[in-house]
Design an enzyme around this catalytic site. Sequence first.
Site, short mmCIF file in Angstrom:
data_model
loop_
_atom_site.label_atom_id
_atom_site.label_comp_id
_atom_site.label_asym_id
_atom_site.label_seq_id
_atom_site.Cartn_x
_atom_site.Cartn_y
_atom_site.Cartn_z
N HIS A 447 15.44 4.20 -10.93
CA HIS A 447 13.99 4.02 -10.90
C HIS A 447 13.32 4.72 -12.07
CE1 HIS A 447 9.86 4.45 -9.00
NE2 HIS A 447 10.11 3.17 -8.84
N ARG A 576 -1.88 7.98 -2.88
CA ARG A 576 -2.49 6.66 -2.73
C ARG A 576 -2.14 5.99 -1.40
NH1 ARG A 576 0.56 2.81 -5.86
NH2 ARG A 576 1.45 2.14 -3.90
#
Length: 733
Positions: A447, A576
């Site tokens: 990632h 978030r």
Amino acid sequence: MVISEKIKKQIDQSDYISRDLSWINFNYRVLDQAKSTDKSIIERLKFLAITASNLDEFFTIRVGSLYNYLDYHKHRIDYSGLRELPFRKVLLTRAKQLAEQQQDLYLNQLMPEFEKHGFSILMYKHLNAQEKARVMDFFESTIYPMLTPMVYDSYHTFPILGALRFVLGVVTKSVEDGVDNKKLSFIQVPVNLPRFYEIEKEDKIYFVPIEDIIRNNADYLFRNVKIQSINLFRITRNGDFTLEESDDIEANFLEELKQKLKTRRTGRVVRLEVFGRPDSWMLKVLKERWDIDDDNIFRTKKKGLIDFTGLWQIVGHRHFKDMLTEMPNMVPPVSYPEISNDNIFEVLKHRDVLLHHPYNGMEPVLNLLEHAAEDPGVLAIKITIYRLAKDSRVTAALLKAAENSKHVSVLFEVKARFDEENNLREAQRLQKAGCFVIYGFSSYKTHTKLLLIVRKEGERVTRYVHLSSGNYNESTSKLYTDLGLLTTNDVLAHDVSEFFNVITGHSMPDKYQNLITAPREMKPQLIKMIRAEAENARNGLPSGIVIKINSLQDNDAIEELYLASQAGVPIKLIVRGMCCLRPGRPGLSENIQVLSIVGQYLEHSRIYYFHNKGESQVYVGSADMMVRSFERRLESLFMITDNLLKRQVINILQYNLRDNVNSYLMREDGSYVRKIAGNEPPFNIHKELYNVHKENLQDLDLTFETEPEVEHEPVVTENGQMHDQEEVKSDLN
């Protein structure tokens, strides 16, 4: 469905917030954008479509993960403290409440606005004769030849129905040997048809749902057969097959589950969406066949719409471009104000450049790659790729570099969810061109986002490095907020070179200087820095932590943040999405505040700030504080050492904390309330960050004491209850 008071109390008493229930609250914040009357009707439809796409993925992956336990009778305890069966009840109840709010918003607030904005979604029966004639021409020429009715009876096996596709369940009745005989047939709506048939008429555009056209003409497929009912539905299947990344599955269950899943042709059904009042006999057949119950069935009112993702056809329509928010022009990076296509190599030899997307474009990165592909001095290019844009300039540059006989190493993460096919296709293109391609790394998902360019310059070799929190995708860089660093810093370049040797070979460096990597060192290093802040607070020294991430779920990291809070460290978390930490609980986390920014851009950057007795440590990178990031992915965080760039990153955090337009405050019970400006002017980071210059970056102060004001409006809490304005106000004082 009703959740018992006992279950609600058990959820509230846990020191952790359920990951999945927290995610549902996140989607409420996205839905809040669709409710905003400050936005155009097309913008509001866009956000409604996003919530629908989010919910589809949630059922496919998260609810699917839960069913991996339920179907194989394995124990699982959620962060809420609930076992798998009662948690399933709570989860599906909360998901239904969200789906009902989506439908109510569409029916009561959005649909009444369509006509005045020049369009309408019309059902087939509401068309006039001329319009029906046009639709029938399209049906007979295009739709009808594509349809295949599939009967299920004693002679025909139950067909495999596709996930997230419209299906018409047709119940027919005939008399055989003097006995009434019911049969069930299925018609799958082809996926390569548009969601709506469009009729442009004067100054109006009518959108007719394709599934409704087929439903009203199903008799074409059942000649001389009595149709008893035609029922529209859609199923969601378990798609949680990326098992190495599952945050829930224990190691001893993983191998067993892998073997069992090999025998499954398709994922089990986890959700059945039905339109109107479907035939009860058909529902009974489907429930028995798919081993589901009423909790799995999501009902849509007749005037409503199944699958709001279809609204993208309207959002993207050429006639409504003017109704979409126009993005401001991108601005030059703070440390590279004279940005140009001139020699990027010379620029980076004299300064580091921090790119903040979408405020700064990706052009410097693309420029660097494209120059490298043609530059005779460039010897090698190494890059990790997780997601790419369509017609990617990154791929084109790498192909050109290979054509020019440069060594090109590319790690393509072929397990990137929903991008597997595209990544595999692009990887094969590069491999055929002569690039050295690595298809992922062992059992870990790669990632991290890294680029290394090796260039011979006279008698020496210079390494040009790009590290980022976001993908090498020039399309999403215009919509996602991310940070990227371009540098020739020798220390960081050495760290990145070592990390590439880990990825492409089997090197295991003892230590990096300015890079923190997972799965080996990231969690221990972050915990060490959290503990250092706690020790400073206990010794009466200044301390503070500010972390901006997408998700917070790792319980070891949460425990350390709790302990730091108890030691007196002021902690600000900007998360978030889902957050499993419970803020503001007396004796546990009263010094922790959690904010969520949800607005025009998708907040995707990750920043870790530690006060460190005034010598602040600032890291940026690809990793969230999740089990999968720490233990099951190759991730990296890089230290920002340049003084100007460090001030720039701290300023980004400060702006996040100041925002009073897109910001939500998380309460102890897991619910969120909006921050408001109060007596202050509106401060919208998605606008203000276009106006950052060197002059803004003086006298920065990450204030930890200010308690933000919130809107005095009803809000939906994690346990589905409504709180009025007085309760919100009193809870915050």
